[in-house]
Design an enzyme around this catalytic site. Structure first.
Site, PDB file in Angstrom:
ATOM      1  CG  HIS A 121      -0.242   0.014   2.604  1.00  0.00           C
ATOM      2  ND1 HIS A 121      -0.029   1.096   3.374  1.00  0.00           N
ATOM      3  CD2 HIS A 121       0.144  -1.309   3.316  1.00  0.00           C
ATOM      4  CE1 HIS A 121       0.744   0.500   4.446  1.00  0.00           C
ATOM      5  NE2 HIS A 121       0.505  -0.730   4.426  1.00  0.00           N
ATOM      6  CB  CYS A 159       1.849  -5.020   5.133  1.00  0.00           C
ATOM      7  SG  CYS A 159       0.569  -6.221   6.095  1.00  0.00           S
TER       8      CYS A 159
END
Length: 264
Positions: free
Chosen positions: A174, A190
């Site tokens: 992302h 993440c």
């Protein structure tokens, strides 16, 4: 209340999804490449959102997007995430790949192996896991109902969701609201990229794209040993060895240069 809310969001965004002294990494200066200029994007409700240009200081050689030789076994079109070298490769033809710098949170090292991109979202919403709420309720409880997409959301402008065997792995690639984190390790989250990078990668990859996340052993095999610099980035150990050798050579040659100058 708004101030406390922003503090919590920023806290998540900043921490989110050898004996030899390491060599300092050279930070970029001067003009920002066009791909990292400011952009205007359509937000979750169609409203214009201004995405600032990435500062030149954040664009060191390992962070900025560039085409590089690729020696892994993956087929063209595959995305390869190396959370230990803090880079992401989009494999191309002819033994090359487009390399992106990434920031890696704790969850970024909790998954290895193969997966596919099954969900893609623009300006994604975000909901903390029950474990996050349970372990840090003072930070995450207020977001139990979810945080809508937008400039305050730690997932940034785009998100790619990895699935394995039809199930969500909860592993995300992302964007970020904190471009200064790219190239570094963070405490949560993440795999994050500059918003400009995830926007272009989002457009170039479709659902079903294969993703390989390297283990630490895989990273060592393909990237070699790495060291962390005082600024928090990682660089190949061979680069430090070369820099050290060059410095030692310079020191030993300096007296010879001086002695070559005739006395007056």
């Amino acid at each position: 209340m708004r101030f406390a809310y922003l503090l919590a969001v920023v806290a998540f965004g900043l921490s989110a999804c050898g004996s030899t002294q390491p060599t300092s990494i050279n930070l970029a200066s001067g003009d920002v490449p066009a791909i990292y200029n400011a952009r205007t994007d359509a937000g979750p409700n169609g409203e214009p959102i201004e995405i600032p240009a990435v500062r030149a200081a954040y664009l060191n050689e390992r962070n900025k997007r560039q085409r590089v030789p690729y020696n892994g076994p993956e087929a063209p079109g595959t995305i390869v995430v190396d959370p230990y070298a803090r880079v992401l490769y989009h494999v191309m033809e002819n033994g090359e790949a487009m390399r992106f710098g990434i920031a890696v949170g704790r969850a970024g090292k909790g998954f290895t192996g193969n997966a596919v991109i099954s969900v893609k979202k623009r300006w994604p919403s975000w909901t903390p896991t029950q474990n996050m709420i349970r372990t840090e309720p003072e930070l995450y409880a207020q977001f139990a109902g979810g945080l809508p997409g937008g400039v305050d959301n730690p997932l940034g402008s785009r998100a790619l969701y990895l699935y394995r065997g039809g199930r969500d792995t909860y592993y995300r690639i992302h964007g970020t609201m904190d471009p200064s984190s790219i190239g570094k390790a963070t405490s949560a989250g993440c795999i994050r990229l500059f918003n400009q990078d995830i926007m272009d990668l989002f457009d170039e990859t479709g659902k079903g794209t294969r993703v390989t996340v390297r283990s630490q052993a895989d990273s060592l095999r393909y990237e070699g040993p790495l060291i962390e610099t005082p600024e928090g980035y990682v660089i190949p150990a061979r680069e430090q060895a070369q820099a050290t050798a060059a410095a030692e050579t310079s020191e030993t040659q300096a007296p010879l240069v001086e002695s070559a100058v005739p006395a007056r």
